[in-house]
Every structure is written in structure tokens, then in C-alpha cells.
Scaffold this motif. Structure first.
Motif, PDB file in Angstrom:
ATOM      1  N   MET A  96       0.843  -1.192   0.000  1.00  0.00           N
ATOM      2  CA  MET A  96       0.000   0.000   0.000  1.00  0.00           C
ATOM      3  C   MET A  96       0.882   1.248   0.000  1.00  0.00           C
ATOM      4  O   MET A  96       1.861   1.343   0.749  1.00  0.00           O
ATOM      5  N   THR A  97       0.556   2.196  -0.869  1.00  0.00           N
ATOM      6  CA  THR A  97       1.329   3.430  -0.976  1.00  0.00           C
ATOM      7  C   THR A  97       1.065   4.327   0.227  1.00  0.00           C
ATOM      8  O   THR A  97      -0.083   4.524   0.628  1.00  0.00           O
ATOM      9  N   SER A  98       2.133   4.874   0.784  1.00  0.00           N
ATOM     10  CA  SER A  98       1.984   5.779   1.928  1.00  0.00           C
ATOM     11  C   SER A  98       1.392   7.102   1.465  1.00  0.00           C
ATOM     12  O   SER A  98       1.645   7.547   0.333  1.00  0.00           O
ATOM     13  N   PRO A  99       0.612   7.741   2.326  1.00  0.00           N
ATOM     14  CA  PRO A  99       0.060   9.054   1.961  1.00  0.00           C
ATOM     15  C   PRO A  99       1.163  10.063   1.662  1.00  0.00           C
ATOM     16  O   PRO A  99       2.241  10.026   2.270  1.00  0.00           O
ATOM     17  N   ILE A 100       0.900  10.950   0.749  1.00  0.00           N
ATOM     18  CA  ILE A 100       1.812  12.052   0.438  1.00  0.00           C
ATOM     19  C   ILE A 100       1.904  12.973   1.657  1.00  0.00           C
ATOM     20  O   ILE A 100       0.915  13.198   2.356  1.00  0.00           O
ATOM     21  N   LEU A 101       3.086  13.463   1.930  1.00  0.00           N
ATOM     22  CA  LEU A 101       3.272  14.442   3.002  1.00  0.00           C
ATOM     23  C   LEU A 101       3.475  15.811   2.357  1.00  0.00           C
ATOM     24  O   LEU A 101       4.424  16.011   1.597  1.00  0.00           O
ATOM     25  N   ILE A 102       2.572  16.737   2.662  1.00  0.00           N
ATOM     26  CA  ILE A 102       2.696  18.114   2.169  1.00  0.00           C
ATOM     27  C   ILE A 102       3.142  18.993   3.333  1.00  0.00           C
ATOM     28  O   ILE A 102       2.385  19.219   4.275  1.00  0.00           O
ATOM     29  N   GLY A 103       4.375  19.438   3.274  1.00  0.00           N
ATOM     30  CA  GLY A 103       4.864  20.359   4.294  1.00  0.00           C
ATOM     31  C   GLY A 103       4.465  21.769   3.914  1.00  0.00           C
ATOM     32  O   GLY A 103       4.937  22.307   2.903  1.00  0.00           O
ATOM     33  N   CYS A 104       3.581  22.367   4.704  1.00  0.00           N
ATOM     34  CA  CYS A 104       3.011  23.673   4.349  1.00  0.00           C
ATOM     35  C   CYS A 104       3.519  24.746   5.302  1.00  0.00           C
ATOM     36  O   CYS A 104       3.156  24.777   6.481  1.00  0.00           O
ATOM     37  N   ALA A 105       4.348  25.641   4.787  1.00  0.00           N
ATOM     38  CA  ALA A 105       4.907  26.732   5.576  1.00  0.00           C
ATOM     39  C   ALA A 105       4.191  28.042   5.267  1.00  0.00           C
ATOM     40  O   ALA A 105       3.351  28.107   4.365  1.00  0.00           O
ATOM     41  N   HIS A 106       4.552  29.079   6.009  1.00  0.00           N
ATOM     42  CA  HIS A 106       3.934  30.386   5.792  1.00  0.00           C
ATOM     43  C   HIS A 106       4.378  30.998   4.484  1.00  0.00           C
ATOM     44  O   HIS A 106       3.579  31.478   3.687  1.00  0.00           O
ATOM     45  N   GLY A 107       5.679  30.998   4.249  1.00  0.00           N
ATOM     46  CA  GLY A 107       6.259  31.688   3.101  1.00  0.00           C
ATOM     47  C   GLY A 107       7.045  32.906   3.560  1.00  0.00           C
ATOM     48  O   GLY A 107       6.695  33.541   4.558  1.00  0.00           O
ATOM     49  N   THR A 108       8.113  33.226   2.861  1.00  0.00           N
ATOM     50  CA  THR A 108       8.960  34.354   3.230  1.00  0.00           C
ATOM     51  C   THR A 108       9.625  34.937   1.997  1.00  0.00           C
ATOM     52  O   THR A 108       9.897  34.228   1.022  1.00  0.00           O
ATOM     53  N   ARG A 109       9.918  36.229   2.044  1.00  0.00           N
ATOM     54  CA  ARG A 109      10.659  36.871   0.956  1.00  0.00           C
ATOM     55  C   ARG A 109      12.158  36.650   1.084  1.00  0.00           C
ATOM     56  O   ARG A 109      12.915  36.987   0.175  1.00  0.00           O
ATOM     57  N   SER A 110      12.584  36.116   2.216  1.00  0.00           N
ATOM     58  CA  SER A 110      14.002  35.864   2.450  1.00  0.00           C
ATOM     59  C   SER A 110      14.447  34.616   1.693  1.00  0.00           C
ATOM     60  O   SER A 110      13.921  33.527   1.915  1.00  0.00           O
ATOM     61  N   GLU A 111      15.432  34.780   0.806  1.00  0.00           N
ATOM     62  CA  GLU A 111      15.955  33.625   0.070  1.00  0.00           C
ATOM     63  C   GLU A 111      16.588  32.621   1.027  1.00  0.00           C
ATOM     64  O   GLU A 111      16.462  31.407   0.849  1.00  0.00           O
ATOM     65  N   GLU A 112      17.271  33.137   2.055  1.00  0.00           N
ATOM     66  CA  GLU A 112      17.866  32.248   3.047  1.00  0.00           C
ATOM     67  C   GLU A 112      16.785  31.478   3.789  1.00  0.00           C
ATOM     68  O   GLU A 112      16.916  30.284   4.050  1.00  0.00           O
ATOM     69  N   GLY A 113      15.703  32.179   4.132  1.00  0.00           N
ATOM     70  CA  GLY A 113      14.597  31.528   4.823  1.00  0.00           C
ATOM     71  C   GLY A 113      13.954  30.448   3.982  1.00  0.00           C
ATOM     72  O   GLY A 113      13.633  29.351   4.473  1.00  0.00           O
ATOM     73  N   ARG A 114      13.770  30.709   2.687  1.00  0.00           N
ATOM     74  CA  ARG A 114      13.195  29.703   1.794  1.00  0.00           C
ATOM     75  C   ARG A 114      14.104  28.476   1.709  1.00  0.00           C
ATOM     76  O   ARG A 114      13.639  27.332   1.704  1.00  0.00           O
ATOM     77  N   ALA A 115      15.411  28.728   1.647  1.00  0.00           N
ATOM     78  CA  ALA A 115      16.357  27.620   1.564  1.00  0.00           C
ATOM     79  C   ALA A 115      16.310  26.758   2.818  1.00  0.00           C
ATOM     80  O   ALA A 115      16.414  25.529   2.746  1.00  0.00           O
ATOM     81  N   VAL A 116      16.127  27.384   3.980  1.00  0.00           N
ATOM     82  CA  VAL A 116      16.055  26.639   5.231  1.00  0.00           C
ATOM     83  C   VAL A 116      14.809  25.748   5.250  1.00  0.00           C
ATOM     84  O   VAL A 116      14.874  24.584   5.666  1.00  0.00           O
ATOM     85  N   VAL A 117      13.679  26.276   4.818  1.00  0.00           N
ATOM     86  CA  VAL A 117      12.447  25.481   4.787  1.00  0.00           C
ATOM     87  C   VAL A 117      12.601  24.311   3.820  1.00  0.00           C
ATOM     88  O   VAL A 117      12.220  23.167   4.133  1.00  0.00           O
ATOM     89  N   ARG A 118      13.174  24.576   2.648  1.00  0.00           N
ATOM     90  CA  ARG A 118      13.382  23.487   1.689  1.00  0.00           C
ATOM     91  C   ARG A 118      14.358  22.452   2.240  1.00  0.00           C
ATOM     92  O   ARG A 118      14.203  21.247   2.007  1.00  0.00           O
TER      93      ARG A 118
END
Length: 230
Positions: free
Chosen positions: A1-23
Motif C-alpha cells: 500500500m502506498t503511503s500518503p503524500i506528506l505536504i509540508g506547508c509553511a507560511h512563506g517568506t521573501r528571504s531567500e535564506e529563509g526559503r532555503a532553510v524550509v526546503r
């Protein structure tokens, strides 16, 4: 049986460094769950938008996907944005926010130690801030948990314009003679404008944001498995 997809949902930021940390956090989740399809989504600022990520998932029987809020409190974004996005899809469920959680308290204490905070010093717990009473209740609980684990006073000050601001909290600590050193404990997931504000709030030291850290990965896995019912 396939495991459910995990969607990690963050707020979002204009900071490129912040986006890289979330990714980076999601990459660490992928490493921890090699058999799970892990996708990213955001509720504000930039995409991919949660609604569009959900629309790309075919409907199926049982739970096909779990949205894990990469948020430290259950406020408007959890109870409105994420809840509304999953509402039309009974096969997609939302997990709880990351906080409050005992693992976050452990992580905060590690960040305080890294910053050189003395056990008796005052800590100002500094989340982004929200006018949503549910988010404020979660923050209050997190502060109480940290207060129990910490040797000195713990106050709350918000990085946004919500009162008390982090500057207000630092000023009050000084007024009440809490002079063993005031440390701002960043209760933020990643770098960005709010983390920058903490540096100018007048404290003796400021901790780094919570991510990256293995304990955050562990909490994401906890939330995913809890929502999957395993």
C-alpha cells in the motif's frame, strides 16, 4: 500500500535564506521517509500555493495526503487557510501545528545554550505573533513549558507589531531588575525579516532560528504519523 503524500506547508517568506532553510527541512524529511512523496506548499507570500498542490493529487480511497503545517502555533493559517484547502477533499487531512511540543522546548534550550545564556537569566520567547487567540494560547503554553524547564524568568514578546513586542518584553525585564542577562529565544522557524528584528530589540543575546535541527524533523514525522493513524 502506498503511503500518503506528506505536504509540508509553511507560511512563506521573501528571504531567500529563509526559503532555503524550509526546503532544507523538507529535504531532511525526505531522507527520513524515503518511501513517502514529500511536497512543499505555502499559505502566503509565494508559491507553490497549497490549493494548487492539493489539486495535483488524484482523489483516492482512504487518506491520500497529509498536510503538515510547518507552523509553530495553530492560528488563522491552520484553522482557516489550511482547513479550507483540505475541506473539499475527504481523502486529504491536516495534521496539528508543530507547537507547542516538548521537543521544541528541548530545541529552545539547546539554542539558548549555544547563545551562551546563563541558567538564571531572563528569556524572552519571541514568536512572529498573531492576533488569533488560538495561536496566542499555543504561544502561552509554549512559554509555560519553557518556564518549567528554565531556571530563570520567561517572558513573551512578539517579533511583529502584536503587543507586547519583543522590545517591550526586553524593556520590562530591565525595569524589573532582571539584570543577569536578557536573551531573546527566537521562536521562528527560519531566517527572515522577523529574525532581523530580534537583533535590534536590546537584548544581550539572540538565539538562532529553530531550523535546521533534527528535532524539527522528528516533530514533522510525529505529526504525519499521528494524522495517518500509525
Amino acid at each position: 500500500m502506498t503511503s500518503p503524500i506528506l505536504i509540508g506547508c509553511a507560511h512563506g517568506t521573501r528571504s531567500e535564506e529563509g526559503r532555503a532553510v524550509v526546503r532544507g527541512l523538507l529535504d531532511e524529511v525526505r531522507e527520513a521517509l524515503p518511501d513517502v512523496d514529500v511536497r512543499e506548499a505555502y499559505v502566503d507570500v509565494h508559491g507553490p500555493e497549497l490549493e494548487k498542490v492539493i489539486a495535483e493529487i488524484p482523489e483516492g480511497e482512504g487518506v491520500t495526503a497529509v498536510v503538515v503545517p510547518l507552523l509553530l502555533a495553530s492560528g488563522y493559517h491552520v484553522h482557516h487557510d489550511i482547513a479550507n484547502a483540505v475541506a473539499p477533499r475527504p481523502d486529504i487531512v491536516s495534521a496539528r501545528a508543530l507547537g507547542p511540543d516538548a521537543k521544541l522546548v528541548k530545541l529552545l534550550r539547546q539554542r539558548l545554550a549555544e547563545a551562551g545564556a546563563a541558567p538564571e537569566s531572563t528569556v524572552v520567547l519571541a514568536p512572529a505573533g498573531s492576533s488569533d487567540e488560538r495561536a496566542q494560547a499555543d504561544t502561552s503554553k509554549a512559554a509555560e513549558m519553557l518556564r518549567t524547564a528554565w531556571g530563570g524568568p520567561v517572558r513573551v514578546g512578539f517579533a511583529s507589531d502584536i503587543h507586547p513586542t519583543v522590545t517591550d518584553a526586553v524593556t520590562k525585564a530591565r525595569e524589573f531588575g532582571e539584570e543577569d542577562g536578557v536573551t531573546i529565544a527566537s521562536y521562528l522557524l527560519a531566517p527572515g525579516v522577523f529574525q532581523e528584528r530580534l537583533s535590534g530589540a536590546g537584548a544581550d543575546r539572540v538565539t538562532a532560528p529553530l531550523a535546521p535541527h533534527p528535532l524539527l524533523v522528528s516533530i514533522v514525522l510525529d505529526r504525519y504519523r499521528e494524522a495517518c493513524g500509525v
